[in-house]
Design an enzyme around this catalytic site. Sequence first.
Site, PDB file in Angstrom:
ATOM      1  N   ASP A  80       6.901 -20.159   1.086  1.00 29.29           N
ATOM      2  CA  ASP A  80       6.013 -19.136   0.549  1.00 29.29           C
ATOM      3  C   ASP A  80       6.595 -17.721   0.600  1.00 29.29           C
ATOM      4  O   ASP A  80       6.699 -17.071  -0.414  1.00 29.29           O
ATOM      5  CB  ASP A  80       4.611 -19.196   1.188  1.00 29.29           C
ATOM      6  CG  ASP A  80       4.608 -19.246   2.705  1.00 29.29           C
ATOM      7  OD1 ASP A  80       5.669 -19.060   3.321  1.00 29.29           O
ATOM      8  OD2 ASP A  80       3.531 -19.477   3.279  1.00 29.29           O
ATOM      9  N   HIS A 101      -0.229 -20.580   8.373  1.00 32.32           N
ATOM     10  CA  HIS A 101       0.682 -21.101   7.350  1.00 32.32           C
ATOM     11  C   HIS A 101       1.253 -22.450   7.800  1.00 32.32           C
ATOM     12  O   HIS A 101       1.325 -23.395   7.015  1.00 32.32           O
ATOM     13  CB  HIS A 101       1.807 -20.097   7.083  1.00 32.32           C
ATOM     14  CG  HIS A 101       1.351 -18.876   6.352  1.00 32.32           C
ATOM     15  ND1 HIS A 101       1.871 -18.489   5.137  1.00 32.32           N
ATOM     16  CD2 HIS A 101       0.402 -17.946   6.662  1.00 32.32           C
ATOM     17  CE1 HIS A 101       1.267 -17.372   4.739  1.00 32.32           C
ATOM     18  NE2 HIS A 101       0.384 -17.033   5.651  1.00 32.32           N
TER      19      HIS A 101
END
Length: 457
Positions: free
Chosen positions: A118, A21
């Site tokens: 996110d 990520h």
Amino acid sequence: MSHKKEMALHIAMYPWLALGHFTSFLRIAINLAQHGHKISFFMPTKTSLQFTSHNLYPDLITFIPITLPPVDGLPSGCETTNDTPPEAWSCLMTAMDLTKDDIDLHFARLKPDFVFYDFAHWLPEIARKHKVKTVYYLVSYIVSIAYTCTPARKTPRGKLLTVEDLMCPPPGFPTPAIVQHPHEALIVAGACSLVWGGITLQERLTVCIEECDAIGVKTCRKLEGKYCEFVERSFGKPVLLAGPAIPRLSSDELESCIDSWLKGFDDKSVVYCALGSEFVLDKEQFQELVLGLELTGRPFLAALKPPIGFTTIESALPEGLEEKIKGKGIITSNWVQQKQILDHTSVGCFMTHCGSNSVSEALLSECQLVLMPQVVEQFIHARLLSMDLKVGIEVEKTSNGIYTRDAIHNAISIVMDTDIGNEVRNNHLKWKEIMQKEGLEDYYVSTFIQDLKHLIE
């Protein structure tokens, strides 16, 4: 490219605490900084030091260290999923949630225009307080969100998706032939029901998307346009395309011992297998995989974690295999330079788990693709590649989701030795050309920036 002074944006970023990520967010951060925009990137203290050398624009991208508070069950010093045991990932999420007040203070001080996030479902609430626009930034391909999309499925808030739900695409899904197999749907349903930080993962992600101002995704219209439009309609949110996120060229040369070993084989003859930096197979699947690679008779390089319950690769190998593959096969648990390996003239086949970063690198390589998805979004990524784009062959599984040595051998043989393999190769080359088209990424990044500016005007 010169920095543009006109209306420079200030964007905060706080991705889920996983290296994949961070890498995906840093790619878009670099693209934005290249256009003169300022990035404040929240990252745990030790991890931020690891990424310093990857920051190509230190004058514009600032890593802001975040200290994770102690949480019962989270081993001391753990900051990411890479250094945290999977059974403690829920505690890691709790620790991230407990940084909420720190982020609130940073927003008050920094006053960014946007925040990209996110998994932090609480960020939109803080952002609104400080008049900061929110972008839910996807690190996977958008097809996976389109498939599980709860508004399109008309799933009541709080009701978990079932195995039966997930075996079929939602109404109106652009490619009805794409489905999940029962054992895959079971894995995804299990992931949806995981309680991380006092809320199920499904509810967390639903809130993240429903509360954002826009959805950002690293893709292009030719690749996933129909899925972007489907998600846009379903959530009633603008979907902003950041482009194909082409992996940046590295000046690092391939490690000499790997390079010299690969040079001992013919062009396009070596099979490279990698299932990601964090995924761990069980012993049965690990042994079937390595026996399948050996069964092909081809030279191979496999980058794998020791299976569950083992501390070394050697101790988990089937009896006699180590001697049998000597000189012709390497199985390593060390980190390898994937991009350089895929670009090596001797490597002709890439067996991948279909993680989003690996998919991007795979599409830009000239290797034949063998698809072996393991978890959640990877199943739908594999269908996108095999059924929609037709650039790879999936390994067939048994009814309980096992990849047998014969199925692995068969998939590699198909892409390397048959007419189907030739068709796949031609499709792959077509998509490689599309994604490498001169000016494509710069066009998308420029458009992405304009779309962001429209949100705050």
